[in-house]
Scaffold this motif. Structure first.
Motif, mmCIF file in Angstrom:
data_model
loop_
_atom_site.group_PDB
_atom_site.id
_atom_site.type_symbol
_atom_site.label_atom_id
_atom_site.label_comp_id
_atom_site.label_asym_id
_atom_site.label_seq_id
_atom_site.Cartn_x
_atom_site.Cartn_y
_atom_site.Cartn_z
ATOM 1 N N GLY A 155 0.828 -1.202 0.000
ATOM 2 C CA GLY A 155 0.000 0.000 0.000
ATOM 3 C C GLY A 155 0.859 1.247 0.000
ATOM 4 N N SER A 156 0.279 2.339 0.427
ATOM 5 C CA SER A 156 1.015 3.593 0.536
ATOM 6 C C SER A 156 2.036 3.512 1.659
ATOM 7 N N VAL A 157 2.895 4.507 1.746
ATOM 8 C CA VAL A 157 3.877 4.548 2.833
ATOM 9 C C VAL A 157 3.176 4.434 4.177
ATOM 10 N N ALA A 158 2.117 5.201 4.355
ATOM 11 C CA ALA A 158 1.384 5.180 5.625
ATOM 12 C C ALA A 158 0.750 3.818 5.871
ATOM 13 N N GLN A 159 0.207 3.202 4.821
ATOM 14 C CA GLN A 159 -0.442 1.898 4.985
ATOM 15 C C GLN A 159 0.570 0.808 5.315
ATOM 16 N N VAL A 160 1.728 0.832 4.663
ATOM 17 C CA VAL A 160 2.751 -0.159 4.957
ATOM 18 C C VAL A 160 3.256 0.009 6.386
ATOM 19 N N ARG A 161 3.474 1.245 6.797
ATOM 20 C CA ARG A 161 3.904 1.471 8.175
ATOM 21 C C ARG A 161 2.875 0.940 9.163
ATOM 22 N N ALA A 162 1.596 1.157 8.874
ATOM 23 C CA ALA A 162 0.551 0.678 9.770
ATOM 24 C C ALA A 162 0.544 -0.844 9.845
ATOM 25 N N GLN A 163 0.759 -1.511 8.707
ATOM 26 C CA GLN A 163 0.801 -2.976 8.702
ATOM 27 C C GLN A 163 2.002 -3.495 9.477
ATOM 28 N N LEU A 164 3.119 -2.811 9.397
ATOM 29 C CA LEU A 164 4.297 -3.226 10.149
ATOM 30 C C LEU A 164 4.108 -2.988 11.643
ATOM 31 N N GLN A 165 3.405 -1.925 11.984
ATOM 32 C CA GLN A 165 3.170 -1.627 13.401
ATOM 33 C C GLN A 165 2.391 -2.755 14.076
ATOM 34 N N VAL A 166 1.554 -3.449 13.306
ATOM 35 C CA VAL A 166 0.797 -4.567 13.867
ATOM 36 C C VAL A 166 1.740 -5.654 14.389
ATOM 37 N N TYR A 167 2.848 -5.870 13.684
ATOM 38 C CA TYR A 167 3.842 -6.855 14.145
ATOM 39 C C TYR A 167 4.459 -6.411 15.474
ATOM 40 N N LEU A 168 4.774 -5.124 15.565
ATOM 41 C CA LEU A 168 5.374 -4.616 16.800
ATOM 42 C C LEU A 168 4.369 -4.689 17.946
ATOM 43 N N ASP A 169 3.117 -4.391 17.656
ATOM 44 C CA ASP A 169 2.081 -4.475 18.686
ATOM 45 C C ASP A 169 1.874 -5.916 19.142
ATOM 46 N N ALA A 170 2.145 -6.873 18.239
ATOM 47 C CA ALA A 170 1.967 -8.288 18.576
ATOM 48 C C ALA A 170 3.113 -8.842 19.416
ATOM 49 N N GLY A 171 4.218 -8.085 19.498
ATOM 50 C CA GLY A 171 5.335 -8.540 20.326
ATOM 51 C C GLY A 171 6.662 -8.649 19.621
ATOM 52 N N ALA A 172 6.692 -8.457 18.295
ATOM 53 C CA ALA A 172 7.983 -8.422 17.612
ATOM 54 C C ALA A 172 8.790 -7.245 18.141
ATOM 55 N N THR A 173 10.070 -7.445 18.374
ATOM 56 C CA THR A 173 10.898 -6.341 18.856
ATOM 57 C C THR A 173 11.349 -5.447 17.715
ATOM 58 N N ASP A 174 11.415 -6.009 16.495
ATOM 59 C CA ASP A 174 11.893 -5.270 15.330
ATOM 60 C C ASP A 174 11.194 -5.819 14.092
ATOM 61 N N VAL A 175 11.240 -5.043 13.016
ATOM 62 C CA VAL A 175 10.773 -5.526 11.721
ATOM 63 C C VAL A 175 11.838 -5.221 10.674
ATOM 64 N N ALA A 176 11.805 -5.976 9.595
ATOM 65 C CA ALA A 176 12.701 -5.733 8.468
ATOM 66 C C ALA A 176 11.907 -5.959 7.192
ATOM 67 N N LEU A 177 12.168 -5.137 6.196
ATOM 68 C CA LEU A 177 11.404 -5.152 4.957
ATOM 69 C C LEU A 177 12.148 -5.906 3.870
ATOM 70 N N SER A 178 11.475 -6.857 3.249
ATOM 71 C CA SER A 178 12.039 -7.604 2.134
ATOM 72 C C SER A 178 11.327 -7.143 0.865
ATOM 73 N N PRO A 179 12.025 -6.467 -0.042
ATOM 74 C CA PRO A 179 11.350 -5.872 -1.202
ATOM 75 C C PRO A 179 10.784 -6.913 -2.163
ATOM 76 N N LEU A 180 9.539 -6.694 -2.568
ATOM 77 C CA LEU A 180 8.910 -7.558 -3.558
ATOM 78 C C LEU A 180 9.294 -7.144 -4.973
ATOM 79 N N ARG A 181 9.634 -5.863 -5.141
ATOM 80 C CA ARG A 181 10.160 -5.376 -6.416
ATOM 81 C C ARG A 181 11.418 -4.589 -6.117
ATOM 82 N N THR A 182 12.352 -4.614 -7.068
ATOM 83 C CA THR A 182 13.667 -4.024 -6.794
ATOM 84 C C THR A 182 14.019 -2.887 -7.743
ATOM 85 N N GLU A 183 13.006 -2.263 -8.342
ATOM 86 C CA GLU A 183 13.271 -1.060 -9.127
ATOM 87 C C GLU A 183 13.722 0.050 -8.180
ATOM 88 N N PRO A 184 14.575 0.966 -8.650
ATOM 89 C CA PRO A 184 15.098 2.016 -7.764
ATOM 90 C C PRO A 184 14.005 2.774 -7.005
#
Length: 302
Positions: free
Chosen positions: A260-289
Motif C-alpha cells: 500500500g502507501s507509505v502510511a499503509q505499509v507502516r501501519a501494517q508493520l506496526q501490527v507486528y510490533l504491537d503483537a510482540g515483535a521487537t523489530d521488523v525488516a522489509l524484504s522488497p517484492l520489487r527491486t526497481e530504484p
C-alpha cells in the motif's frame, strides 16, 4: 535494532560488490540504519556484509540468512568475527536451518536431524564467541582446534536464527540472541513465536524477534498482490513455511505482504510490533530504484 531492509543484489551490475556498497550507502543517506543480505549460491553474504559495513560506517549489516548446511561452525565463526572486526561492531550473524531441496540438489547431500544439527552449530559458535576457545565433540560436529579461534576486534557477534518451528525456536531461545522469522504473520508472532522463544530463554536476556516482512509501496494494491503471489509462491511448497502460513489462518501467502502507501505499509508493520515483535525488516517484492527508495522511506520513518 532499527527497522531494516533486505538489500537486493543486482545480477546485471558490472561489479556486484561495488553496486551493493553504493546501494547501501544510498540507503544510509536516506535514513536506513540496518540492512540484511541473503545467502544463495553466488555472493558470500558474510563477506559482503563486512565489506559494506567497512565502507559505510555506522550502518548495521546482517545476514538473513546463511544456511548452516554444509558449513562447519568453525568456518562460520571465523568469517563472522572477521566481518564484525571490519564493521567495528555493526555485524549480526543470521543463520537458517538450511534443509530445503535446493541445497540438497546443489550439494548432493541430505542432512538429517536439522534441529540437532542447529543445536551443535550454535554450541560451537557460543563457545567460540563467548569463551574464545572450543573443544567440542558432538554427533554431527567436532570442533577442537589447537590454533586460536578468537579474532581481535571480532566479538561479540549477535546470532539470530530463522526459526519458526517449536523445536528450532526452543534451541534458538536457549543459545541464540533472537530469531528472524519470514512470512510469520502478526498472529503467529504474538501467539506462538514470542512466547515459545521467550520461555526457552528463561534466565537469559529475552531474545529479540525480528519479523521479516515482504513489502511493496504502491497505489495499485491489486497488482501488487499478484506480484506477491508470484514472488512468494515458492515458500508454499516448503513444509516449514506451509505450517507457519497455516497457523496465521490466511488463504494465500500474498496476504502476509505489507502493501500500500507509505502510511499503509507502516501501519501494517506496526501490527507486528504491537503483537510482540521487537523489530521488523522489509524484504522488497520489487527491486526497481523507485520501489527501493520508497521502502527506505518506510524504514527510516518507522
Amino acid at each position: 535494532m532499527p527497522t531494516g531492509v533486505v538489500l537486493p543484489l543486482n545480477p546485471s551490475a558490472a561489479n556486484v560488490v561495488d553496486d551493493a556498497i553504493n546501494q547501501a550507502r544510498n540507503a544510509f543517506t536516506a535514513g536506513v540504519r540496518q540492512i540484511w543480505l541473503a545467502q544463495q549460491f553466488d555472493v558470500d553474504a558474510i563477506t559482503l556484509a563486512g565489506l559494506i559495513g567497512a565502507a559505510v560506517p555506522g550502518l548495521g549489516v546482517g545476514t538473513s540468512v546463511v544456511p548452516i548446511n554444509p558449513r562447519h561452525p568453525l568456518l562460520v565463526a571465523s568469517a563472522a568475527q572477521t566481518a564484525q572486526a571490519a564493521t567495528h561492531g555493526n555485524f549480526t550473524l543470521g543463520l537458517g536451518l538450511g534443509s530445503h531441496a535446493p541445497e540438497h540438489q546443489a550439494f548432493g547431500t541430505v542432512w538429517t536431524d536439522p534441529v540437532g544439527r542447529l543445536r551443535e552449530h550454535l554450541e560451537v559458535l557460543r563457545a567460540t564467541f563467548d569463551d574464545g576457545a572450543v573443544d567440542y565433540h558432538g554427533a554431527q560436529f567436532t570442533a577442537s582446534p589447537e590454533w586460536p579461534v578468537r579474532v581481535p576486534g571480532g566479538t561479540p557477534v549477535p546470532v539470530y536464527v530463522a526459526a519458526m518451528g517449536p523445536k528450532a525456536l526452543r534451541v534458538t531461545g536457549e543459545l541464540a540472541d533472537g530469531t528472524l522469522p519470514f512470512l510469520a504473520g502478526p498472529r503467529t508472532v504474538g501467539e506462538f513465536i514470542v512466547p515459545t522463544i521467550t520461555d526457552a530463554a528463561a534466565g537469559r536476556l529475552a531474545p529479540r524477534v525480528v519479523a521479516m516482512v515482504p513489502a511493496l509501496v504502491t497505489d495499485d494494491v491489486a497488482a501488487a498482490r499478484e506480484v506477491a503471489a508470484q514472488r512468494l509462491s515458492f515458500y508454499e511448497t516448503i513444509p516449514s513455511y506451509q505450517k507457519v502460513i497455516a497457523r496465521e489462518g490466511v488463504s494465500s501467502v500474498a496476504e502476509l505482504a505489507a502493501i500500500g502507501s507509505v502510511a499503509q505499509v507502516r501501519a501494517q508493520l506496526q501490527v507486528y510490533l504491537d503483537a510482540g515483535a521487537t523489530d521488523v525488516a522489509l524484504s522488497p517484492l520489487r527491486t526497481e530504484p523507485g520501489d527501493l527508495r520508497a521502502l527506505w522511506e518506510v524504514a527510516a520513518g518507522l
